[in-house]
Write a protein that holds these residues in place. Sequence first.
Motif, PDB file in Angstrom:
ATOM      1  N   ASN A  73       1.201  -0.849  -0.059  1.00  0.00           N
ATOM      2  CA  ASN A  73       0.021  -0.209  -0.015  1.00  0.00           C
ATOM      3  C   ASN A  73       0.996   1.386  -0.205  1.00  0.00           C
ATOM      4  O   ASN A  73       0.569   2.286  -0.843  1.00  0.00           O
ATOM      5  CB  ASN A  73      -0.664  -0.194   1.274  1.00  0.00           C
ATOM      6  CG  ASN A  73      -1.715   0.656   1.064  1.00  0.00           C
ATOM      7  OD1 ASN A  73      -1.761   1.432   0.140  1.00  0.00           O
ATOM      8  ND2 ASN A  73      -2.705   1.035   2.316  1.00  0.00           N
ATOM      9  N   ILE A  74       2.142   1.241   1.291  1.00  0.00           N
ATOM     10  CA  ILE A  74       2.598   2.059   1.391  1.00  0.00           C
ATOM     11  C   ILE A  74       3.024   2.769  -0.068  1.00  0.00           C
ATOM     12  O   ILE A  74       3.568   3.769  -0.706  1.00  0.00           O
ATOM     13  CB  ILE A  74       3.485   2.843   2.309  1.00  0.00           C
ATOM     14  CG1 ILE A  74       2.135   2.577   4.112  1.00  0.00           C
ATOM     15  CG2 ILE A  74       5.064   3.443   1.856  1.00  0.00           C
ATOM     16  CD1 ILE A  74       1.990   4.394   3.799  1.00  0.00           C
ATOM     17  N   MET A  75       3.723   1.666  -0.573  1.00  0.00           N
ATOM     18  CA  MET A  75       5.048   1.675  -1.964  1.00  0.00           C
ATOM     19  C   MET A  75       4.102   2.217  -3.225  1.00  0.00           C
ATOM     20  O   MET A  75       4.450   3.140  -3.282  1.00  0.00           O
ATOM     21  CB  MET A  75       5.418   0.332  -2.477  1.00  0.00           C
ATOM     22  CG  MET A  75       6.496  -0.576  -1.319  1.00  0.00           C
ATOM     23  SD  MET A  75       7.730   1.062  -0.856  1.00  0.00           S
ATOM     24  CE  MET A  75       8.550   1.223  -2.058  1.00  0.00           C
ATOM     25  N   LEU A  76       2.876   2.035  -3.106  1.00  0.00           N
ATOM     26  CA  LEU A  76       1.852   2.122  -4.454  1.00  0.00           C
ATOM     27  C   LEU A  76       1.832   4.378  -4.264  1.00  0.00           C
ATOM     28  O   LEU A  76       1.724   4.632  -5.097  1.00  0.00           O
ATOM     29  CB  LEU A  76       0.455   1.972  -4.334  1.00  0.00           C
ATOM     30  CG  LEU A  76       0.798   0.208  -4.434  1.00  0.00           C
ATOM     31  CD1 LEU A  76      -0.876  -0.416  -5.175  1.00  0.00           C
ATOM     32  CD2 LEU A  76       0.456   0.285  -5.986  1.00  0.00           C
ATOM     33  N   VAL A  77       1.719   3.961  -3.261  1.00  0.00           N
ATOM     34  CA  VAL A  77       1.591   5.417  -3.033  1.00  0.00           C
ATOM     35  C   VAL A  77       3.067   6.709  -2.698  1.00  0.00           C
ATOM     36  O   VAL A  77       2.797   7.630  -3.507  1.00  0.00           O
ATOM     37  CB  VAL A  77       1.142   6.020  -1.046  1.00  0.00           C
ATOM     38  CG1 VAL A  77       1.577   7.089  -0.849  1.00  0.00           C
ATOM     39  CG2 VAL A  77      -0.871   5.276  -0.904  1.00  0.00           C
TER      40      VAL A  77
ATOM     41  N   THR B 205       2.836   6.617  -6.742  1.00  0.00           N
ATOM     42  CA  THR B 205       2.740   7.835  -7.451  1.00  0.00           C
ATOM     43  C   THR B 205       2.995   9.174  -6.814  1.00  0.00           C
ATOM     44  O   THR B 205       2.630   9.683  -7.845  1.00  0.00           O
ATOM     45  CB  THR B 205       0.799   7.568  -6.710  1.00  0.00           C
ATOM     46  OG1 THR B 205       0.186   6.522  -7.172  1.00  0.00           O
ATOM     47  CG2 THR B 205       0.068   8.839  -6.841  1.00  0.00           C
ATOM     48  N   GLU B 206       2.770   9.102  -5.417  1.00  0.00           N
ATOM     49  CA  GLU B 206       3.656  10.325  -5.582  1.00  0.00           C
ATOM     50  C   GLU B 206       5.471  10.938  -6.333  1.00  0.00           C
ATOM     51  O   GLU B 206       5.715  12.343  -6.194  1.00  0.00           O
ATOM     52  CB  GLU B 206       4.740  10.775  -3.801  1.00  0.00           C
ATOM     53  CG  GLU B 206       3.606  11.327  -2.321  1.00  0.00           C
ATOM     54  CD  GLU B 206       3.827  11.045  -1.915  1.00  0.00           C
ATOM     55  OE1 GLU B 206       5.502  10.302  -1.165  1.00  0.00           O
ATOM     56  OE2 GLU B 206       2.665  11.560  -0.816  1.00  0.00           O
ATOM     57  N   SER B 207       6.000   9.928  -6.019  1.00  0.00           N
ATOM     58  CA  SER B 207       7.488  10.337  -7.238  1.00  0.00           C
ATOM     59  C   SER B 207       6.915  10.179  -8.244  1.00  0.00           C
ATOM     60  O   SER B 207       8.156  10.031  -9.097  1.00  0.00           O
ATOM     61  CB  SER B 207       8.473   9.754  -6.709  1.00  0.00           C
ATOM     62  OG  SER B 207       8.103   7.898  -6.155  1.00  0.00           O
ATOM     63  N   THR B 208       5.625  10.147  -8.859  1.00  0.00           N
ATOM     64  CA  THR B 208       5.464  10.156 -10.351  1.00  0.00           C
ATOM     65  C   THR B 208       6.076  11.173 -11.348  1.00  0.00           C
ATOM     66  O   THR B 208       6.939  10.812 -12.424  1.00  0.00           O
ATOM     67  CB  THR B 208       3.917  10.110 -10.771  1.00  0.00           C
ATOM     68  OG1 THR B 208       3.735   9.146  -9.833  1.00  0.00           O
ATOM     69  CG2 THR B 208       3.638  10.372 -12.302  1.00  0.00           C
TER      70      THR B 208
ATOM     71  N   PHE C 250      12.565   0.560  -6.547  1.00  0.00           N
ATOM     72  CA  PHE C 250      11.263   0.226  -5.855  1.00  0.00           C
ATOM     73  C   PHE C 250      11.777  -0.952  -5.636  1.00  0.00           C
ATOM     74  O   PHE C 250      11.182  -1.204  -3.915  1.00  0.00           O
ATOM     75  CB  PHE C 250      10.070   0.412  -6.324  1.00  0.00           C
ATOM     76  CG  PHE C 250       9.614   1.736  -6.962  1.00  0.00           C
ATOM     77  CD1 PHE C 250       9.515   3.090  -5.838  1.00  0.00           C
ATOM     78  CD2 PHE C 250      10.117   2.761  -8.408  1.00  0.00           C
ATOM     79  CE1 PHE C 250       9.256   4.494  -6.641  1.00  0.00           C
ATOM     80  CE2 PHE C 250       9.558   4.520  -8.085  1.00  0.00           C
ATOM     81  CZ  PHE C 250       9.572   4.832  -7.233  1.00  0.00           C
ATOM     82  N   LEU C 251      11.560  -2.017  -6.734  1.00  0.00           N
ATOM     83  CA  LEU C 251      11.838  -3.227  -5.574  1.00  0.00           C
ATOM     84  C   LEU C 251      12.893  -3.497  -4.659  1.00  0.00           C
ATOM     85  O   LEU C 251      12.798  -3.828  -2.663  1.00  0.00           O
ATOM     86  CB  LEU C 251      12.352  -4.475  -6.427  1.00  0.00           C
ATOM     87  CG  LEU C 251      11.560  -5.933  -6.466  1.00  0.00           C
ATOM     88  CD1 LEU C 251      10.665  -5.591  -6.331  1.00  0.00           C
ATOM     89  CD2 LEU C 251      12.037  -6.550  -7.540  1.00  0.00           C
ATOM     90  N   ILE C 252      14.628  -2.948  -4.790  1.00  0.00           N
ATOM     91  CA  ILE C 252      14.688  -2.621  -3.815  1.00  0.00           C
ATOM     92  C   ILE C 252      14.639  -1.620  -2.398  1.00  0.00           C
ATOM     93  O   ILE C 252      14.758  -2.040  -1.137  1.00  0.00           O
ATOM     94  CB  ILE C 252      16.202  -1.716  -4.246  1.00  0.00           C
ATOM     95  CG1 ILE C 252      16.715  -3.259  -5.202  1.00  0.00           C
ATOM     96  CG2 ILE C 252      17.393  -1.385  -2.897  1.00  0.00           C
ATOM     97  CD1 ILE C 252      18.293  -2.239  -6.006  1.00  0.00           C
TER      98      ILE C 252
ATOM     99  N   ARG D 225       6.390  -2.619 -11.064  1.00  0.00           N
ATOM    100  CA  ARG D 225       5.765  -2.888 -12.145  1.00  0.00           C
ATOM    101  C   ARG D 225       5.473  -1.697 -12.466  1.00  0.00           C
ATOM    102  O   ARG D 225       5.143  -1.044 -13.708  1.00  0.00           O
ATOM    103  CB  ARG D 225       4.583  -3.952 -12.244  1.00  0.00           C
ATOM    104  CG  ARG D 225       5.012  -4.478 -13.919  1.00  0.00           C
ATOM    105  CD  ARG D 225       5.058  -5.771 -14.183  1.00  0.00           C
ATOM    106  NE  ARG D 225       4.427  -5.755 -15.227  1.00  0.00           N
ATOM    107  CZ  ARG D 225       4.650  -5.468 -16.266  1.00  0.00           C
ATOM    108  NH1 ARG D 225       5.973  -4.792 -16.316  1.00  0.00           N
ATOM    109  NH2 ARG D 225       4.503  -5.497 -17.489  1.00  0.00           N
ATOM    110  N   LYS D 226       4.037  -0.772 -11.750  1.00  0.00           N
ATOM    111  CA  LYS D 226       3.611   0.224 -11.938  1.00  0.00           C
ATOM    112  C   LYS D 226       4.243   1.112 -12.171  1.00  0.00           C
ATOM    113  O   LYS D 226       4.034   2.604 -13.360  1.00  0.00           O
ATOM    114  CB  LYS D 226       2.637   0.493 -10.837  1.00  0.00           C
ATOM    115  CG  LYS D 226       1.584   1.458 -11.119  1.00  0.00           C
ATOM    116  CD  LYS D 226       0.633   1.543 -10.358  1.00  0.00           C
ATOM    117  CE  LYS D 226      -0.836   2.658 -10.515  1.00  0.00           C
ATOM    118  NZ  LYS D 226      -0.124   3.557  -8.920  1.00  0.00           N
TER     119      LYS D 226
END
Lengths: 413, 236
Positions: A303-307, A310-313, A333-335, A399-400
């Motif tokens: 959840n936080i990683m998705l946020v 989005t934040e660092s788009t 992001f994986l790391i 991936r997103k």
Amino acid sequence: MRFDFRNYISVIKALKRNKMRSFLTSLGIIIGISAVIIIMSVGSGAHSLIANEIQAVGSDLIVVLPGASEEDGPPAAVMGISITTLTLDDVKAVERDVEEIADVAAYVSGAATVTWQNKVDDTSLSGVTSNYMQVEAGNELELGRFITKEESDTITKVAVLGASVAKELFGSMNPIDERIKINKESFRVIGLMKERGSSSFQDSDDKIFISITTAQKLMLGINHISMMRAKVVEGADVEFVLEKVKSTLREQHDIDDPAEDDFTVRSSEESLAMLEDITGALNYFLAMVAAISLLVGGIGIMNIMLVSVTESTREIGLRKAVGATSSNISNHFLIQTLILTSMGGLIGIILGVFIAFVISLIVNYLGYNWDFVISPSSIIIAVVFTIAVGLSFGWYPARKAAKLHPIEALRYE
Amino acid sequence: MIELKGIHKEFVNDEVVTKVLHGVDLKIEKGESIAIMGPSGSGKSTLMHILGFLDTLSKGTYHFDNKDVSSLDDDTLAQYRNKKVGFVFQSFNLLPKTSVWDNVRLPLLYSNQKVDPKVIDEAIKSVGLEHRKEHLSNQLSGGEKQRVAIARALVNKPDIIFADEPTGNLDSKSGIQIMEILQKLSNMGKTVILVTHETATAKYAKRIVKVKDGRIVSDEINKVITDGRTLNGNLK
């Protein structure tokens, strides 16, 4: 996938920018991992407690209980149903016919109200044979002597006090040769047991021992016994002796078909294995519950990683504009997820070991023989789970992020 | 160096097709300084994105250094962006709470080569920010941020620098400073492609290409180039 160490540095910097959030995100993993470690350690501790108990009783013991039992289940006698199929004659037969047995002790038990002068103590009464001390390891006399063979074969009103009974009635006074009343019968105190400490299930100190014949005839009015315990001679094969005891008892009871046995013979090793099975199953069940909390922690991380994605788009857009490939971005992001989960896992392991250690200190302080055990398998399980959670829950946000188009990402408001 | 032939670009969004470029032909030689001008929605940004390997074209051909780069895959495009071009955006796009030095280094993280830290220092020096290299991006003024962005665009020693409305978010004084730096780079032989809708900004370029409704409507040499001298004259 190629990992570049410079990626790690930029990732750690990204995490540092959001310290509080990074910590809170890892909290789920911290709690989950420490729960797994604690539960597995407590399970091992409980197991050591049981093992120590069996050790104290002696691992070379054979226990005979009245009544049949299911193969692995507890015998009926344990459930508090009194079965009268076992008698002192059986004890004598085993003693006589099985030469691999060093000593056999017989037991009856009941409740007793003990009085001395104006002091009263409710305790449990054990009628035992004279070789009780030889069969049960760990028992020692503090003062006086134990019941002799002559006394256990006849109605003799002598008693040996357990440590806490003596303390209750006599305080620090020497009780030897004092006269006490057990259920209104007058007994002479001949011995005092050394304090054993409340090691596990039965409190061996809160007990009063009298001759088995006296207990049967005078106190309880019965002919049967509750149990016998036989000590196998050193070096003998316990399984073999067990079978020999069974066939002796069958002969004694005129039984041809083993299915009709009206007694149960077990070695203390078997009892240990049974208890191990039960605690082991319970332990794994609890560890599963803890593992579910890890799953929840993993969902929190995702959840936080998705946020975070989005934040660092815009940042992703910029990185792509200066030449980052999709796999660079997804690795980033994986790391990041892996670092979060590994940090959480590491803190969780340290916290779990610490709490398990505190628990063992407390339990030991309460007088139980509890070992502090951190099994390597619990650490391995924790590490594997941490990495698995990091990879599986980090994959989707990574991936997103990687799929973002550079221009759309740069224009993101 | 750059040759576009019949470039078309259309976006498909929820099955609605938007045509942005309708057959653009453009040739740019090495070392040129060009301003692409046009009102918003004219397609000038899209044109820059295609030139800068940020986007792919729908129809036509794009030759870069005599190589056809019309249909490259994403990873190769990323390599071209990393090695051949540098971008300066209107909104700076620096990494938040990150030092000037780390910001400038960013493209080198993706270059897969061993990096000499001197290269980063040089890039920072060329925009006159060597005294602020340890400062965090949020401690800088707008003009300084844009100078960091230029240093970042330079650090990979690219052939072309794209500047998309580089003065759009700046006051006029910082804007002039930024344009002078870009002009200096052009004078040093870098190809500078400026995208703007402001005539004053475009005047710094030697050639002005005007785009309207997805087509090039004029392409001429700028006769009155703004430079340090004329500017100083104007200010007096």
